[in-house]
Design a protein around this motif. Structure first.
Motif, short mmCIF file in Angstrom:
data_model
loop_
_atom_site.label_atom_id
_atom_site.label_comp_id
_atom_site.label_asym_id
_atom_site.label_seq_id
_atom_site.Cartn_x
_atom_site.Cartn_y
_atom_site.Cartn_z
N GLU A 99 0.76 -1.33 0.01
CA GLU A 99 0.15 0.03 0.32
C GLU A 99 0.59 1.41 0.00
O GLU A 99 0.66 2.41 -0.55
CB GLU A 99 -0.81 0.08 1.46
CG GLU A 99 -1.64 1.40 0.90
CD GLU A 99 -3.02 1.44 -0.58
OE1 GLU A 99 -3.28 2.23 -0.38
OE2 GLU A 99 -2.86 0.51 -0.20
N PHE A 100 1.73 1.28 1.24
CA PHE A 100 2.46 2.65 0.46
C PHE A 100 3.83 2.53 -0.14
O PHE A 100 3.41 4.24 -0.68
CB PHE A 100 3.50 2.27 2.36
CG PHE A 100 5.01 3.45 2.10
CD1 PHE A 100 4.44 5.20 2.42
CD2 PHE A 100 6.10 3.18 1.66
CE1 PHE A 100 5.95 6.09 2.59
CE2 PHE A 100 7.06 4.61 1.33
CZ PHE A 100 7.18 5.27 2.13
N ALA A 101 4.25 1.41 -0.61
CA ALA A 101 5.03 1.84 -2.04
C ALA A 101 3.96 2.23 -3.59
O ALA A 101 4.22 3.14 -4.17
CB ALA A 101 5.13 0.00 -2.66
N ARG A 102 2.60 1.73 -3.35
CA ARG A 102 1.56 1.86 -4.09
C ARG A 102 1.25 3.41 -4.31
O ARG A 102 1.25 4.66 -5.49
CB ARG A 102 0.68 1.12 -4.20
CG ARG A 102 -0.38 1.29 -6.02
CD ARG A 102 -2.27 0.81 -5.78
NE ARG A 102 -2.66 1.58 -4.08
CZ ARG A 102 -3.33 2.29 -4.03
NH1 ARG A 102 -3.48 3.20 -4.86
NH2 ARG A 102 -4.16 2.55 -2.89
N ARG A 103 0.98 3.72 -3.17
CA ARG A 103 0.95 5.36 -3.35
C ARG A 103 1.97 6.09 -3.12
O ARG A 103 1.87 6.77 -4.04
CB ARG A 103 0.18 5.33 -1.54
CG ARG A 103 -1.58 4.85 -1.73
CD ARG A 103 -2.08 4.69 -0.37
NE ARG A 103 -2.41 6.44 0.49
CZ ARG A 103 -1.68 6.73 1.54
NH1 ARG A 103 -1.90 6.13 2.27
NH2 ARG A 103 -2.34 8.42 1.98
N ARG A 104 3.23 5.63 -2.44
CA ARG A 104 4.32 6.51 -2.99
C ARG A 104 4.88 6.36 -4.96
O ARG A 104 4.86 7.42 -5.13
CB ARG A 104 5.83 6.10 -2.40
CG ARG A 104 7.09 6.65 -2.70
CD ARG A 104 7.65 6.00 -2.12
NE ARG A 104 9.57 6.26 -2.61
CZ ARG A 104 9.84 5.80 -4.17
NH1 ARG A 104 9.23 5.21 -4.55
NH2 ARG A 104 10.78 6.46 -3.82
N GLN A 105 4.54 5.79 -5.06
CA GLN A 105 5.31 5.57 -7.15
C GLN A 105 3.99 6.37 -7.48
O GLN A 105 3.90 6.75 -8.64
CB GLN A 105 4.73 3.84 -7.74
CG GLN A 105 5.72 3.55 -8.63
CD GLN A 105 7.34 4.45 -8.53
OE1 GLN A 105 7.31 4.03 -7.51
NE2 GLN A 105 8.05 4.71 -9.38
N ALA A 106 2.71 5.96 -7.01
CA ALA A 106 1.14 7.24 -8.09
C ALA A 106 1.82 8.62 -7.21
O ALA A 106 1.50 9.73 -8.68
CB ALA A 106 0.16 7.19 -7.08
N VAL A 107 1.89 8.98 -6.31
CA VAL A 107 3.09 10.69 -6.07
C VAL A 107 4.15 10.91 -7.54
O VAL A 107 4.18 11.96 -8.20
CB VAL A 107 3.23 10.51 -4.83
CG1 VAL A 107 4.12 12.03 -4.35
CG2 VAL A 107 2.12 10.59 -3.93
N ILE A 108 4.68 9.37 -7.01
CA ILE A 108 6.14 9.71 -8.33
C ILE A 108 5.36 9.98 -9.70
O ILE A 108 6.38 11.00 -10.75
CB ILE A 108 7.12 9.09 -8.04
CG1 ILE A 108 8.19 8.56 -6.45
CG2 ILE A 108 7.90 8.84 -8.71
CD1 ILE A 108 8.77 8.57 -6.32
N ALA A 109 4.79 9.40 -10.12
CA ALA A 109 4.26 8.47 -11.42
C ALA A 109 3.55 10.63 -11.98
O ALA A 109 3.69 10.88 -12.87
CB ALA A 109 3.26 8.17 -11.99
N ALA A 110 2.93 10.87 -11.57
CA ALA A 110 2.27 11.67 -11.33
C ALA A 110 2.97 13.57 -11.02
O ALA A 110 2.36 14.45 -11.45
CB ALA A 110 0.96 12.42 -9.80
#
Length: 192
Positions: A99-110
């Protein structure tokens, strides 16, 4: 607020990620992160140089884990077998962090400004892995090729793993990616 707050760093990370997700990275201030965590801005700056450091800490725990995993691989192993074993260990590092990795990656991708930091992180991991392979006696260019391939496997598997619909664990995805890499690089076999 009291002088000492338990798990301040963890609370700041949780608050920052929630705010980055809700309002966007650029729109979130350090004051908002500290406020959400129930801490002061001064406490934030004791743990992080700026808000990017929440996503990319100076002390890279993945790099440290990678070195430890590399040291745990029995010698002598072929360079790609060593890398595969290290990646298996890295999969354990991410256990229970989806969950943390998914949310972190979404922030980076955006956020395009964070892409460069992500690339720097991958370059650091590649350098760490290639240096570890050289310390194990792997010559060049084999050490650099194996390290680059290993980080590419990690990036591809990680991207699959953080996808909403993915059900497999990271270790399974990395094992499949290593097998695919070996298949496409085998002598006499055409990719496909």
């Amino acid at each position: 607020m009291s002088r000492w707050e338990p798990n301040a760093r963890g609370r700041l990370e949780t608050a920052a990620l929630a705010l980055f997700t809700e309002h966007g990275f650029e729109q979130t201030t350090v004051a908002e992160i500290a406020g959400r965590a129930g801490l002061t801005e001064r406490t934030f700056y004791r743990h992080f140089a700026d808000k990017r450091d929440v996503l990319f800490p100076d002390t890279n725990p993945l790099g440290t884990f990678l070195v430890e995993a590399l040291e745990g691989v029995p010698a002598p192993a072929a360079p790609m077998d060593t890398v595969a074993a290290v990646l298996d260990g890295v999969g354990l590092f991410f256990k229970d962090r989806w969950e943390f990795a998914r949310r972190r990656q979404a922030v980076i991708a955006a956020n395009p400004e964070l892409h460069e930091r992500e690339l720097v992180k991958f370059a650091f991991l590649t350098a760490t892995l290639s240096e570890g392979l050289r310390r194990r006696g792997v010559g060049e260019p084999a050490a650099s090729l194996a390290a680059e391939a290993g980080v590419a496997v990690f990036k591809i598997a990680f991207g699959q793993w953080v996808a909403e619909s993915e059900q497999r664990d990271l270790r399974e995805l990395m094992r499949a990616a290593v097998a695919e890499l070996k298949a496409v690089t085998s002598a006499g076999e055409a990719p496909g």
